[in-house]
Write an enzyme that holds these catalytic residues in place. Sequence first.
Site, PDB file in Angstrom:
ATOM      1  N   TYR A  58       0.846  -1.205   0.000  1.00 56.18           N
ATOM      2  CA  TYR A  58       0.000   0.000   0.000  1.00 56.18           C
ATOM      3  C   TYR A  58       0.879   1.252   0.000  1.00 56.18           C
ATOM      4  O   TYR A  58       1.604   1.525   0.961  1.00 56.18           O
ATOM      5  CB  TYR A  58      -0.936   0.036   1.214  1.00 56.18           C
ATOM      6  CG  TYR A  58      -1.970  -1.075   1.271  1.00 56.18           C
ATOM      7  CD1 TYR A  58      -2.282  -1.846   0.141  1.00 56.18           C
ATOM      8  CD2 TYR A  58      -2.636  -1.370   2.453  1.00 56.18           C
ATOM      9  CE1 TYR A  58      -3.220  -2.863   0.205  1.00 56.18           C
ATOM     10  CE2 TYR A  58      -3.589  -2.386   2.516  1.00 56.18           C
ATOM     11  CZ  TYR A  58      -3.866  -3.130   1.390  1.00 56.18           C
ATOM     12  OH  TYR A  58      -4.799  -4.135   1.456  1.00 56.18           O
ATOM     13  N   GLN A 200     -16.375  -0.583  -1.674  1.00 58.68           N
ATOM     14  CA  GLN A 200     -15.573   0.595  -2.046  1.00 58.68           C
ATOM     15  C   GLN A 200     -16.449   1.845  -2.168  1.00 58.68           C
ATOM     16  O   GLN A 200     -16.256   2.678  -3.047  1.00 58.68           O
ATOM     17  CB  GLN A 200     -14.753   0.329  -3.310  1.00 58.68           C
ATOM     18  CG  GLN A 200     -13.772  -0.826  -3.093  1.00 58.68           C
ATOM     19  CD  GLN A 200     -12.709  -0.955  -4.146  1.00 58.68           C
ATOM     20  OE1 GLN A 200     -12.969  -0.660  -5.301  1.00 58.68           O
ATOM     21  NE2 GLN A 200     -11.529  -1.394  -3.764  1.00 58.68           N
TER      22      GLN A 200
END
Length: 298
Positions: A58, A200
């Site tokens: 990430y 999401q």
Amino acid sequence: MRYVEEGGVRLSAIGLGTWQFGSTEWGYGPTYANQIAGLIVRRALDLGINLIDTAEVYGIGRSERIVGEAIRGRRDDVFLASKLFPVGLPFMTEARALGSARRLGVERIDLYQQHWESPMFPARATMPRLKHLVEQGTIGHVGVSNHSLEAWKRCEDVLGGPVLSNQVSFSLLQRGPERELLPWAQLNGRLIIAYSPLGQGILSGRYEDSPPRNFRRWSGNFRAGAKARRRPLISALRTIADAHEATMSQVALAWLIRKPNVVVIPGASRLEQLEENAAAAEIELGDGEVEQLDSLSA
Ligand code: NAP
């Protein structure tokens, strides 16, 4: 906050996902990475969230650094989960785990997850190395992510003990884990860590008229057919949310954490979202509401 106790750990049912921190895909910008992300982590801890999920990939290490900086002085309040991305050679596993620990500023990562099954190396190449990391105290528990039940069990066979958790996409838009993974986890004292629990952002209801501006807009979820199919679900979520004086996101999270052995790790673009998501732990859905959501999301 509610907690799930399983396999010797105690995790907040609502955790925090940090893929958003410092990642170009999400595009939340420098103020988010440099200030808001840290505030989100510290507020999460204040609200009783202990499960913080990150990964070496990430923001190419940036998320781990941001989390590490934010938890400084509060190590005992956190159950830290990070992930090994399946690139590179198995012998690099220890150095990679130590790299994550260094960026996080800790001596031990509580849960170290194999992010995906390696396309090149079988479980017997990596699991013994993870076992060694547990024995030397660099990691607390081994977990996997995006693994089928068969692959999860294979990892356990090689490890010679429990692989505590499988982190998978699980939400009202993605119910695959209910078929095999969740029943097995419930029967055997393992955990399902639900990622993208809000689809999401779709399950917040705010993208039905226009899609988000970042990478999410290219997902098939925004094609006309997908939007039309989920319209009854979105409408039911809205009605149930109103009845609880809650938001649709909170209902979507409450639906997940009602299931034994499930914890969720929603990401947040703003501090208010984190607070809202944490408060979802207090919502009790009725059986009729759950049945309705089940039937509309099947
Ligand atoms: P998600 O949690 O379903 O969605 C997060 C996004 O939804 C936020 O960035 C925000 O975006 C929006 N949101 C969050 N809370 C909200 C609220 N209360 N109201 C309205 N909108 C809200 O999806 P995700 O980020 O993909 O998944 C969560 C975490 O799971 C990640 O951070 C990561 O740690 C992990 N993950 C793991 C894998 C894996 O392969 N293991 C894959 C994906 C994710 P906007 O405000 O911009 O709409």
